[in-house]
Design a protein around this motif. Structure first.
Motif, PDB file in Angstrom:
ATOM      1  N   GLY A 242       0.890  -1.103   0.441  1.00 40.61           N
ATOM      2  CA  GLY A 242       0.051  -0.329  -0.041  1.00 40.61           C
ATOM      3  C   GLY A 242       0.750   1.504  -0.102  1.00 40.61           C
ATOM      4  O   GLY A 242       0.439   2.562  -0.040  1.00 40.61           O
ATOM      5  N   VAL A 243       2.676   1.180  -0.456  1.00 42.53           N
ATOM      6  CA  VAL A 243       3.213   2.175  -0.399  1.00 42.53           C
ATOM      7  C   VAL A 243       3.134   3.187  -1.066  1.00 42.53           C
ATOM      8  O   VAL A 243       2.801   2.414  -2.991  1.00 42.53           O
ATOM      9  CB  VAL A 243       4.591   1.521  -0.161  1.00 42.53           C
ATOM     10  CG1 VAL A 243       5.533   3.124  -0.368  1.00 42.53           C
ATOM     11  CG2 VAL A 243       4.811   0.864   0.969  1.00 42.53           C
ATOM     12  N   ASN A 244       2.536   4.736  -0.676  1.00 43.22           N
ATOM     13  CA  ASN A 244       3.074   5.753  -2.077  1.00 43.22           C
ATOM     14  C   ASN A 244       4.047   6.143  -1.717  1.00 43.22           C
ATOM     15  O   ASN A 244       4.410   7.245  -0.828  1.00 43.22           O
ATOM     16  CB  ASN A 244       1.869   6.441  -2.492  1.00 43.22           C
ATOM     17  CG  ASN A 244       1.236   7.482  -3.346  1.00 43.22           C
ATOM     18  OD1 ASN A 244       2.778   7.519  -4.207  1.00 43.22           O
ATOM     19  ND2 ASN A 244       0.362   7.856  -3.635  1.00 43.22           N
ATOM     20  N   PRO A 245       5.080   5.732  -2.812  1.00 47.24           N
ATOM     21  CA  PRO A 245       6.487   6.385  -2.332  1.00 47.24           C
ATOM     22  C   PRO A 245       6.628   7.538  -3.463  1.00 47.24           C
ATOM     23  O   PRO A 245       7.391   8.571  -2.527  1.00 47.24           O
ATOM     24  CB  PRO A 245       7.120   5.604  -3.480  1.00 47.24           C
ATOM     25  CG  PRO A 245       5.749   5.675  -4.556  1.00 47.24           C
ATOM     26  CD  PRO A 245       4.815   4.657  -3.944  1.00 47.24           C
ATOM     27  N   ASN A 246       5.526   8.428  -3.850  1.00 48.42           N
ATOM     28  CA  ASN A 246       5.697  10.229  -4.026  1.00 48.42           C
ATOM     29  C   ASN A 246       5.222  10.720  -2.454  1.00 48.42           C
ATOM     30  O   ASN A 246       5.085  11.850  -3.013  1.00 48.42           O
ATOM     31  CB  ASN A 246       4.854   9.979  -5.272  1.00 48.42           C
ATOM     32  CG  ASN A 246       4.977   9.411  -6.049  1.00 48.42           C
ATOM     33  OD1 ASN A 246       6.957   9.438  -6.469  1.00 48.42           O
ATOM     34  ND2 ASN A 246       4.905   8.847  -7.295  1.00 48.42           N
ATOM     35  N   VAL A 247       3.873  10.613  -1.826  1.00 46.23           N
ATOM     36  CA  VAL A 247       3.936  11.315  -0.375  1.00 46.23           C
ATOM     37  C   VAL A 247       4.351  10.733   0.421  1.00 46.23           C
ATOM     38  O   VAL A 247       4.212   9.452   1.478  1.00 46.23           O
ATOM     39  CB  VAL A 247       2.204  10.390  -0.988  1.00 46.23           C
ATOM     40  CG1 VAL A 247       1.305  11.618  -0.192  1.00 46.23           C
ATOM     41  CG2 VAL A 247       1.576  11.560  -2.968  1.00 46.23           C
ATOM     42  N   PRO A 248       4.762  12.043   1.369  1.00 46.53           N
ATOM     43  CA  PRO A 248       5.134  11.146   2.535  1.00 46.53           C
ATOM     44  C   PRO A 248       4.026  11.340   3.600  1.00 46.53           C
ATOM     45  O   PRO A 248       2.866  10.969   3.475  1.00 46.53           O
ATOM     46  CB  PRO A 248       5.678  12.925   2.985  1.00 46.53           C
ATOM     47  CG  PRO A 248       5.974  13.478   2.179  1.00 46.53           C
ATOM     48  CD  PRO A 248       4.971  12.927   0.949  1.00 46.53           C
TER      49      PRO A 248
END
Length: 279
Positions: A242-248
């Protein structure tokens, strides 16, 4: 008696004269020039593993009578942050007459980032078996300047009920000696015993990445054990990220495995995406 008084008076005059002469000589030879310190720049960049040579870059000290005193310069430990990753350091030097000079400039740690939490294993517990002591035994914190900050971790909030399956969270805070503190709400999973018949071992329970950085969740699997204790091919594990690497933010990767007899196992990896936009 008059002769004795005369002799004593003469001796006193001679002694006083000698004292005056001595003071005049010392005054004439006394060093009245103070040393000086200069710096080529008001701010320098160093790494967290800085050396004396790096902190001394561009510093020069001298005295009109004694010449170059640069090798005798001492400096303070870095101060608490005046802004994130930036400290003051004060330099000082003394001449042979104990006259001093000092100078303060900024030190910026080029590789600095805030303290980060560590987990020796995921915060996943079978219902009825977990507790706060077990959580703390798995939890740590590391700082690039101070090293381990485990003893400075403070629990702020928790909604965990270790008796019932569910997804919960605990908020922790930690501060380094330079005044930089971070707070993170970490997920905690309480699961049924049936979901832990098989075991998926991970190399860590938490990973930090910067915005835009990709991770390969499979690389964190170190082994899979079947219900009978046998080794299972790691390719049998299904992974849902569920990781969104573009959003902290704080995210999770879910790992699951099942065998033909219906036994299963699951675990989670916590992934913290940090803003990497600092200079």
């Amino acid at each position: 008696m008059r002769i004795i008084r005369t002799i004593l008076a003469i001796c006193s005059i001679v002694a006083f004269g000698a004292f005056i002469i001595s003071e005049v000589i010392q005054l004439g030879s006394r060093d009245t020039t103070k040393p000086q310190i200069t710096a080529e720049t008001d701010t320098i960049k160093v790494t967290s593993e800085y050396t004396r040579e790096e902190l001394m870059e561009g510093i020069r000290a001298w005295d009109e009578k004694e010449g170059d005193l640069t090798a005798q310069v001492v400096f303070s430990s870095p101060s608490r942050f005046i802004e994130k990753g930036v400290c003051n350091v004060t330099y000082a030097v003394f001449d042979s007459s104990d006259q001093s000079a000092s100078l303060t400039r900024k030190i910026k740690f080029a590789d600095y980032h805030s303290p980060q939490f560590t987990l020796s294993q995921p915060l996943v517990f079978v219902e009825g078996e977990g507790n706060s002591q077990e959580v703390m035994s798995r939890l740590g914190a590391q700082d690039v300047l101070d090293g381990s900050r485990k003893d400075w971790i403070v629990q702020k909030e928790s909604d965990v009920n270790y008796q019932f399956p569910g997804t919960y969270s605990i908020t922790f805070e930690v501060e380094n000696s330079y005044g930089d503190s971070v707070s993170e709400s970490l997920p905690v999973h309480v699961v049924s015993a049936d979901s832990q018949q098989m075991s998926i071992a991970l190399s860590t329970g938490i990973v930090y990445i910067t915005v835009g950085q990709e991770i390969d969740p499979k690389t964190y699997i170190t082994g899979v054990t079947g219900a009978g204790g046998e080794n299972i091919d790691m390719d049998k594990v299904s992974i849902s990220s569920g990781v969104n690497p573009n959003v902290p933010g704080c995210y999770e990767v879910h790992y699951q495995v099942k065998d033909d007899q219906g036994s299963q196992g699951e675990t989670w990896l916590t992934v913290i995406v940090e803003d990497g936009g600092e200079d």
